[in-house]
Design a protein around this motif. Structure first.
Motif, PDB file in Angstrom:
ATOM      1  N   ALA A 189       0.828  -1.207   0.000  1.00 23.46           N
ATOM      2  CA  ALA A 189       0.000   0.000   0.000  1.00 23.46           C
ATOM      3  C   ALA A 189       0.860   1.254   0.000  1.00 23.46           C
ATOM      4  O   ALA A 189       0.550   2.246  -0.671  1.00 23.46           O
ATOM      5  CB  ALA A 189      -0.936  -0.012   1.211  1.00 23.46           C
ATOM      6  N   VAL A 190       1.960   1.217   0.748  1.00 20.17           N
ATOM      7  CA  VAL A 190       2.862   2.372   0.781  1.00 20.17           C
ATOM      8  C   VAL A 190       3.550   2.556  -0.565  1.00 20.17           C
ATOM      9  O   VAL A 190       3.678   3.674  -1.079  1.00 20.17           O
ATOM     10  CB  VAL A 190       3.910   2.196   1.905  1.00 20.17           C
ATOM     11  CG1 VAL A 190       4.944   3.311   1.851  1.00 20.17           C
ATOM     12  CG2 VAL A 190       3.228   2.170   3.259  1.00 20.17           C
ATOM     13  N   GLU A 191       3.987   1.458  -1.171  1.00 17.49           N
ATOM     14  CA  GLU A 191       4.749   1.537  -2.418  1.00 17.49           C
ATOM     15  C   GLU A 191       3.881   1.933  -3.609  1.00 17.49           C
ATOM     16  O   GLU A 191       4.381   2.513  -4.583  1.00 17.49           O
ATOM     17  CB  GLU A 191       5.410   0.183  -2.713  1.00 17.49           C
ATOM     18  CG  GLU A 191       6.377  -0.296  -1.645  1.00 17.49           C
ATOM     19  CD  GLU A 191       7.712   0.408  -1.719  1.00 17.49           C
ATOM     20  OE1 GLU A 191       7.957   1.113  -2.717  1.00 17.49           O
ATOM     21  OE2 GLU A 191       8.512   0.265  -0.779  1.00 17.49           O
ATOM     22  N   VAL A 207       0.255   3.166  -3.311  1.00 18.33           N
ATOM     23  CA  VAL A 207      -0.861   4.080  -3.086  1.00 18.33           C
ATOM     24  C   VAL A 207      -0.425   5.363  -2.394  1.00 18.33           C
ATOM     25  O   VAL A 207      -0.940   6.442  -2.676  1.00 18.33           O
ATOM     26  CB  VAL A 207      -1.972   3.385  -2.251  1.00 18.33           C
ATOM     27  CG1 VAL A 207      -3.121   4.343  -1.997  1.00 18.33           C
ATOM     28  CG2 VAL A 207      -2.458   2.138  -2.973  1.00 18.33           C
ATOM     29  N   SER A 208       0.551   5.266  -1.474  1.00 20.86           N
ATOM     30  CA  SER A 208       1.010   6.436  -0.730  1.00 20.86           C
ATOM     31  C   SER A 208       1.473   7.527  -1.684  1.00 20.86           C
ATOM     32  O   SER A 208       2.221   7.275  -2.630  1.00 20.86           O
ATOM     33  CB  SER A 208       2.156   6.046   0.205  1.00 20.86           C
ATOM     34  OG  SER A 208       2.753   7.192   0.757  1.00 20.86           O
ATOM     35  N   GLU A 209       1.026   8.748  -1.438  1.00 15.37           N
ATOM     36  CA  GLU A 209       1.361   9.861  -2.327  1.00 15.37           C
ATOM     37  C   GLU A 209       2.859  10.099  -2.386  1.00 15.37           C
ATOM     38  O   GLU A 209       3.416  10.399  -3.440  1.00 15.37           O
ATOM     39  CB  GLU A 209       0.653  11.133  -1.845  1.00 15.37           C
ATOM     40  CG  GLU A 209       0.923  12.344  -2.720  1.00 15.37           C
ATOM     41  CD  GLU A 209       0.249  13.596  -2.196  1.00 15.37           C
ATOM     42  OE1 GLU A 209       0.322  14.625  -2.886  1.00 15.37           O
ATOM     43  OE2 GLU A 209      -0.340  13.543  -1.094  1.00 15.37           O
ATOM     44  N   GLU A 210       3.536   9.946  -1.248  1.00 16.80           N
ATOM     45  CA  GLU A 210       4.959  10.263  -1.194  1.00 16.80           C
ATOM     46  C   GLU A 210       5.823   9.137  -1.743  1.00 16.80           C
ATOM     47  O   GLU A 210       6.806   9.373  -2.443  1.00 16.80           O
ATOM     48  CB  GLU A 210       5.365  10.564   0.253  1.00 16.80           C
ATOM     49  CG  GLU A 210       6.818  10.945   0.401  1.00 16.80           C
ATOM     50  CD  GLU A 210       7.155  11.384   1.815  1.00 16.80           C
ATOM     51  OE1 GLU A 210       8.325  11.686   2.063  1.00 16.80           O
ATOM     52  OE2 GLU A 210       6.240  11.424   2.661  1.00 16.80           O
ATOM     53  N   GLU A 211       5.484   7.883  -1.416  1.00 15.25           N
ATOM     54  CA  GLU A 211       6.347   6.755  -1.765  1.00 15.25           C
ATOM     55  C   GLU A 211       5.923   6.034  -3.037  1.00 15.25           C
ATOM     56  O   GLU A 211       6.584   5.086  -3.455  1.00 15.25           O
ATOM     57  CB  GLU A 211       6.361   5.747  -0.602  1.00 15.25           C
ATOM     58  CG  GLU A 211       6.878   6.310   0.707  1.00 15.25           C
ATOM     59  CD  GLU A 211       8.351   6.634   0.643  1.00 15.25           C
ATOM     60  OE1 GLU A 211       9.059   6.010  -0.174  1.00 15.25           O
ATOM     61  OE2 GLU A 211       8.794   7.514   1.391  1.00 15.25           O
ATOM     62  N   ARG A 212       4.831   6.451  -3.651  1.00 15.39           N
ATOM     63  CA  ARG A 212       4.293   5.727  -4.802  1.00 15.39           C
ATOM     64  C   ARG A 212       5.318   5.634  -5.927  1.00 15.39           C
ATOM     65  O   ARG A 212       5.971   6.600  -6.290  1.00 15.39           O
ATOM     66  CB  ARG A 212       3.031   6.436  -5.297  1.00 15.39           C
ATOM     67  CG  ARG A 212       2.353   5.736  -6.456  1.00 15.39           C
ATOM     68  CD  ARG A 212       1.011   6.370  -6.756  1.00 15.39           C
ATOM     69  NE  ARG A 212       1.127   7.800  -6.973  1.00 15.39           N
ATOM     70  CZ  ARG A 212       0.401   8.720  -6.338  1.00 15.39           C
ATOM     71  NH1 ARG A 212      -0.477   8.355  -5.431  1.00 15.39           N
ATOM     72  NH2 ARG A 212       0.557   9.998  -6.598  1.00 15.39           N
ATOM     73  N   LYS A 213       5.445   4.420  -6.473  1.00 14.61           N
ATOM     74  CA  LYS A 213       6.376   4.199  -7.578  1.00 14.61           C
ATOM     75  C   LYS A 213       5.766   3.202  -8.552  1.00 14.61           C
ATOM     76  O   LYS A 213       4.950   2.346  -8.167  1.00 14.61           O
ATOM     77  CB  LYS A 213       7.720   3.684  -7.057  1.00 14.61           C
ATOM     78  CG  LYS A 213       7.638   2.408  -6.237  1.00 14.61           C
ATOM     79  CD  LYS A 213       9.021   1.884  -5.877  1.00 14.61           C
ATOM     80  CE  LYS A 213       9.773   2.808  -4.965  1.00 14.61           C
ATOM     81  NZ  LYS A 213       9.293   2.765  -3.570  1.00 14.61           N
ATOM     82  N   SER A 271       8.805   3.899   5.800  1.00 11.22           N
ATOM     83  CA  SER A 271       7.450   4.456   5.728  1.00 11.22           C
ATOM     84  C   SER A 271       6.370   3.386   5.837  1.00 11.22           C
ATOM     85  O   SER A 271       5.227   3.697   6.182  1.00 11.22           O
ATOM     86  CB  SER A 271       7.282   5.230   4.417  1.00 11.22           C
ATOM     87  OG  SER A 271       7.599   4.403   3.306  1.00 11.22           O
ATOM     88  N   SER A 272       6.704   2.120   5.563  1.00 13.67           N
ATOM     89  CA  SER A 272       5.695   1.065   5.680  1.00 13.67           C
ATOM     90  C   SER A 272       5.238   0.888   7.122  1.00 13.67           C
ATOM     91  O   SER A 272       4.122   0.428   7.370  1.00 13.67           O
ATOM     92  CB  SER A 272       6.247  -0.255   5.136  1.00 13.67           C
ATOM     93  OG  SER A 272       7.388  -0.668   5.869  1.00 13.67           O
ATOM     94  N   PHE A 273       6.087   1.249   8.098  1.00  9.58           N
ATOM     95  CA  PHE A 273       5.684   1.195   9.501  1.00  9.58           C
ATOM     96  C   PHE A 273       4.951   2.466   9.920  1.00  9.58           C
ATOM     97  O   PHE A 273       4.208   2.457  10.892  1.00  9.58           O
ATOM     98  CB  PHE A 273       6.912   1.002  10.399  1.00  9.58           C
ATOM     99  CG  PHE A 273       7.512  -0.363  10.323  1.00  9.58           C
ATOM    100  CD1 PHE A 273       7.066  -1.389  11.134  1.00  9.58           C
ATOM    101  CD2 PHE A 273       8.522  -0.638   9.420  1.00  9.58           C
ATOM    102  CE1 PHE A 273       7.619  -2.653  11.061  1.00  9.58           C
ATOM    103  CE2 PHE A 273       9.083  -1.895   9.332  1.00  9.58           C
ATOM    104  CZ  PHE A 273       8.630  -2.915  10.153  1.00  9.58           C
ATOM    105  N   VAL A 274       5.193   3.551   9.197  1.00  7.81           N
ATOM    106  CA  VAL A 274       4.598   4.841   9.562  1.00  7.81           C
ATOM    107  C   VAL A 274       3.212   5.001   8.964  1.00  7.81           C
ATOM    108  O   VAL A 274       2.328   5.615   9.574  1.00  7.81           O
ATOM    109  CB  VAL A 274       5.530   5.986   9.102  1.00  7.81           C
ATOM    110  CG1 VAL A 274       4.901   7.348   9.367  1.00  7.81           C
ATOM    111  CG2 VAL A 274       6.880   5.872   9.792  1.00  7.81           C
TER     112      VAL A 274
END
Length: 665
Positions: free
Chosen positions: A269-271, A273-279, A599-602
């Motif tokens: 989800a972080v990789e 969907v997250s706005e900051e970490e999306r790749k 960030s996956s923990f945050v």
């Protein structure tokens, strides 16, 4: 403010050393003063007696001379005698008086210009003795000789002696105080060390030991303190091991060691969907068809060995594709996320993985040789996009997986997608090479702010490259650069520009994160150290992030690399901490200044109690090592509040400040 008052009160309190110095110094001063007073009084008495004796002897000598050797009626002769005595001695007056107390002849002087302070004369107050002697001629009394002593020499002698006594007292007192200061410092040295040790324990830092020897009582105290510190260190080490174990139970599959289903989906989800970490990247679902029958007929131990071998192949696949991660979903179903490249590239890589897993299955079937038993590996691939949620991504990959299974043979299928894919992996490599040759690299920065005052600790530097007229962020091109060995060149270019900024901006503190392949490259390491050594003191304002996965898989190289960075003066932090599986016990061997939580923990930590517990425990242990803890990927106020409550030292994320070119805003 209330919390600061006790500390201020303690800092203003008098120290034990000062108290002992005041008491002992006062006692020494009192003894010296009494000794000086006694010596002064004795010498004054001696001088007074001497003055009185000389005066009396002078009067007697003159009286005898006038009575026997000189005619007392000869005033001129008597006057000459008195003049000679007066001029040769210290007398205030010498006179010859008759029976009516009239002075026949005499000399006198005033008590002036003695070269002694007036206050000292008043303090000493020497007597002015009078000596008398009768002048006789036969039995007839002719008069009396009166001599008054002059205390001038006595005052001067007493003044010189007093100055000598005072100087001796100052020298002796100073030496006594210096020796006392040194002695007290030596005796109380264990107390200062114990104070530092107690404060370190309060910060959960158990590295300090008191080794100074002093008195027997203090030695017993230091031994007890050291023993308590060792016990607490073992207690926290056990706690760290327990937390690591709980973390593995919660985030890792107990059999294969891959990420658990929940941990994989949370990181995905972080990789994606997250706005900051999306790749960009692709999700691959892999399933071994026929595993249930294999488990039933050959037993659980054999089935477990098959899953372990499959997980080993998947981990080797992850090592070949930087930034990839995998997890076990259920039974013989695995999920792999491959960042970078187009879905078509991911399909080729997934087919290679399927072939390797099918080979493993054939080996197990060949060893067992059961009749009618078959194991077939299938995979489905789905590409990510800004419009695709995690749930939709899994659904697309699952549809592709089912389509592959309908073929009846081992294979891999790509999900139907309407994604616009501009470049494949090979095209990306060519474009990156071209951008580096033209030095089309642009540095952006993002603040990492302190939790205490929300002021920047340093500015994290990010690189962007120019591709087809568009500046592409690192999340897009870094996986490709890692895969094709280009990352070291990018990192060296970034470091050169960062050092230039540090030189032109004397107050700037910058941070950068190195690629995993860069740290593993010996040539890169040597070149980097050479640049940092040439930069000199500038490096003291530089934070360098080393990926945790490098620390985990290349421990020896990472340890040497980090130590070389520290010798150059750079501050080092372990980046993306929490995803590499490095045990806390190993961290104490690294001279690092900070950890940065992945960030996956945050992401959503305000809603995940297990992540919050892990973070709080990790902060406690890190503080025990004197290591600061930062967090990355903060995107909401709720996450930031939770992190501050947990005790992080600082964090970075879109909520705290978005990336921007230097000087923007």
């Amino acid at each position: 403010m209330q919390q600061e008052r006790p500390e201020q009160h303690r800092s203003s309190a008098i120290t034990l050393r000062t108290l002992l110095m005041l008491f002992t110094g006062g006692l020494v001063l009192l003894l010296i003063t009494i000794s000086m007073a006694v010596s002064f009084d004795r010498f004054r008495s001696y001088m007074a007696e001497e003055l009185e004796g000389r005066t009396r002897d002078a009067a007697t000598a003159i009286g005898l001379s006038v009575s026997n050797a000189i005619d007392a009626s000869d005033v001129v002769a008597v006057g000459r005698l008195i003049d000679s005595v007066f001029d040769s001695g210290d007398y205030l007056s010498v006179a010859f008086v008759d029976h009516e107390n009239r002075q026949i002849v005499g000399r006198s002087r005033s008590l002036d210009d003695l070269g002694v302070p007036g206050w000292f004369m008043e303090l000493a107050d020497l007597p002015r003795p009078v000596g008398t002697a009768d002048v006789l001629q036969g039995w007839r009394w002719l008069g009396q000789i009166r001599v008054r002593g002059h205390p001038g020499n006595a005052y001067r002698d007493l003044w010189r002696v007093s100055l000598s006594l005072a100087l001796a007292a100052v020298v002796v007192g100073s030496l006594a105080l210096v020796l006392l200061y040194v002695l007290l410092g030596r005796l109380l040295l264990p107390l200062r060390t114990l104070e530092r040790q107690a404060k370190a324990i309060g910060r959960r830092d158990f590295r300090l030991r008191t080794k100074v020897r002093s008195t027997r009582e203090l030695n017993h105290v230091t031994q007890a303190m050291n023993q308590m510190t060792e016990d607490l260190e073992q207690l926290f080490a056990g706690q760290a091991a327990l937390i690591s174990h709980l973390r593995r139970i919660n985030n890792e599959d107990s059999l294969t060691g891959l990420a658990s289903r929940n941990a994989f989906e949370q990181r995905l989800a972080v990789e994606t969907v997250s706005e900051e970490e999306r790749k960009p990247g692709a999700l691959v679902l892999v399933q071994i068809t026929g595993f249930a029958d294999f488990n039933k007929r050959l037993g659980r131990p054999e089935a477990d060995q098959l899953l372990i071998r499959a997980a080993t192949e998947i981990r080797e696949f992850l090592h070949e594709h930087a930034g990839s991660f995998a997890g076990r979903r259920a039974g013989a179903e695995f999920a792999v996320f491959i960042p970078g490249g187009a879905p078509a590239d991911a399909l080729l890589w997934a087919r290679d993985l399927v072939e390797k897993l099918q080979t493993v299955c054939i080996e197990f079937i060949g060893e067992a040789d059961p009749d009618g038993l078959a194991l077939t590996v299938h995979a489905g691939v789905a590409g990510t996009s800004e419009r695709v949620s995690v749930k939709s991504l899994f659904e697309s990959a699952d549809v592709a997986l089912r389509r592959a299974q309908t073929s009846g043979i081992s294979g891999c299928e790509l999900a139907d997608t309407d994604l616009e894919v501009h470049h494949g992996a090979e095209q990306w490599r060519v474009l990156l090479e071209r951008a580096l040759e033209r030095e089309q690299l642009w540095l952006w920065q993002q603040p990492l702010v302190a939790a205490s005052d929300e002021l920047p600790v340093f500015q994290q530097v990010f690189s962007r490259v120019l591709v087809d007229g568009e500046w592409i962020r690192g999340n897009v091109f870094v996986p490709i650069a890692e895969r094709y060995g280009i990352m070291a060149r990018i990192d060296l270019m970034v470091i050169s520009r960062v050092l230039e900024r540090l030189e032109t901006e004397p107050r700037a503190v910058l941070g950068l994160s190195l690629g995993a392949s860069s740290v593993a490259d010996a040539e890169f390491s040597a070149t980097l150290v050479e640049k940092l050594e040439a930069a000199g003191p500038l490096v003291e304002r530089l934070w360098v992030g080393v990926p945790e996965q490098v620390v985990h898989y290349r421990r020896r190289n990472a340890q040497v690399f980090i130590r070389r960075l520290r010798r150059c003066g750079a501050m080092v932090m372990v980046d993306r901490f929490g995803v590499g599986g490095v045990p806390f016990s190993y961290m104490k061997n690294l001279p690092i200044q900070a950890l940065r939580i992945d960030s996956s923990f945050v992401h959503g930590i305000d809603r995940h109690d297990e992540n919050r517990f892990y973070l709080e425990s990790m902060i406690t242990i890190a503080r025990g090592r004197g290591v600061r803890v930062f967090a990355s990927g903060v995107e909401t106020e709720a996450e930031w509040r939770t992190l501050k409550a947990a005790g992080v030292d600082g964090a970075i994320g879109y909520h705290l400040g978005r990336p921007a070119p230097p000087g923007a805003g």
